[in-house]
Enzyme design. Structure first.
Site, PDB file in Angstrom:
ATOM      1  CB  CYS A 110      40.639  38.880  38.275  1.00 55.60           C
ATOM      2  SG  CYS A 110      39.858  38.892  39.895  1.00 55.60           S
ATOM      3  CG  HIS A 152      40.827  44.613  39.183  1.00 56.75           C
ATOM      4  ND1 HIS A 152      40.862  43.861  38.019  1.00 56.75           N
ATOM      5  CD2 HIS A 152      40.709  43.722  40.197  1.00 56.75           C
ATOM      6  CE1 HIS A 152      40.757  42.577  38.343  1.00 56.75           C
ATOM      7  NE2 HIS A 152      40.663  42.463  39.654  1.00 56.75           N
ATOM      8  CD  GLU A 153      42.287  44.763  43.763  1.00 60.97           C
ATOM      9  OE1 GLU A 153      41.525  44.099  44.486  1.00 60.97           O
ATOM     10  OE2 GLU A 153      42.965  44.246  42.857  1.00 60.97           O
ATOM     11  CG  HIS A 156      37.477  42.453  43.409  1.00 63.50           C
ATOM     12  ND1 HIS A 156      36.897  41.281  42.989  1.00 63.50           N
ATOM     13  CD2 HIS A 156      38.718  42.482  42.844  1.00 63.50           C
ATOM     14  CE1 HIS A 156      37.752  40.629  42.201  1.00 63.50           C
ATOM     15  NE2 HIS A 156      38.856  41.331  42.098  1.00 63.50           N
TER      16      HIS A 156
HETATM   17 ZN    ZN Z   1      40.451  40.836  40.913  1.00 63.04          ZN
END
Ligand code: ZN
Length: 202
Positions: A110, A152-153, A156
């Site tokens: 990341c 993953h995004e 966030h």
């Molecule tokens: Zn990330």
């Protein structure tokens, strides 16, 4: 323009990001932010960047997996990860509407946890609904590495980082990943890195 990427420990990375209206997505301010996020992601380089990573608590992320990033990986690795080029696109207000119940485990990094990587289990396939940069509703059924990038995004945007999902004992510097682990199969990495001492609950 390149934006500064927030590093782990910044509170903005741990906040629930706010939704965007269609009008906001189309605004000059958000269109400029998208452009700056694209430049920042490409410069890093990375395959995804979420607005909280540049200090903006909004449900917006950019994604792009370019063929040139794949040159360091062998054909077997690309195949195992089901990694294929993904053209640049924007996801706003994304929702995972269904996810495969099984999981695949690979090293993941990341841009906000610079210099490290760890093995993270992720659903091999997800269906995501979102708005694109024109404010149009979209739906994508993603598999393989693209599915991992989306998860993953989207994490966030809810203040979740991969370190919350990783197999903790696999955390490694990128230097050591390159040196020892990158060419091994996940099962072998897990076997070698699993702590040999009894976990005393610390
Ligand atoms: Zn990330």
């Amino acid at each position: 323009m390149r934006l500064q990427i927030a590093q782990i420990g910044e509170q903005v990375l741990r906040e629930q990001a706010g939704e965007l209206s269609r009008e906001e997505i189309l605004s000059a301010k958000i269109q400029a932010l998208i452009e700056h996020m694209r430049d920042t992601m490409r410069n890093a380089p990375g395959v995804g960047l979420a607005a909280p990573q540049v200090g903006v608590p909004l449900q917006l992320a950019v994604i792009e997996d370019r063929e040139e990033y794949h040159r360091k990986l062998g054909a077997a690795q690309l195949h195992e990860r089901q990694r294929q080029p993904i053209p640049f696109h924007v996801i706003a207000n994304p929702r995972i509407v269904s996810a495969d119940k099984s999981s695949l485990e690979f090293f993941e990094g990341c841009l906000s946890v610079a210099g490290y990587a760890a093995i993270v289990p992720r659903a091999p396939a997800v269906t995501v609904e979102y708005m694109n940069e024109q404010g149009e509703s979209k739906r994508v059924e993603a598999i393989g590495w693209y599915s991992r990038i989306l998860q993953h995004e989207i994490d966030h945007l809810a203040g979740v980082l991969y370190v919350d999902r990783m197999r903790t004992y696999t955390l490694t510097t990128l230097e050591n990943l390159e040196r020892y682990w990158k060419d091994l199969r996940t099962t072998d990495v897990l076997a070698k890195l699993k702590p040999q001492v009894e976990n005393r609950g610390h």
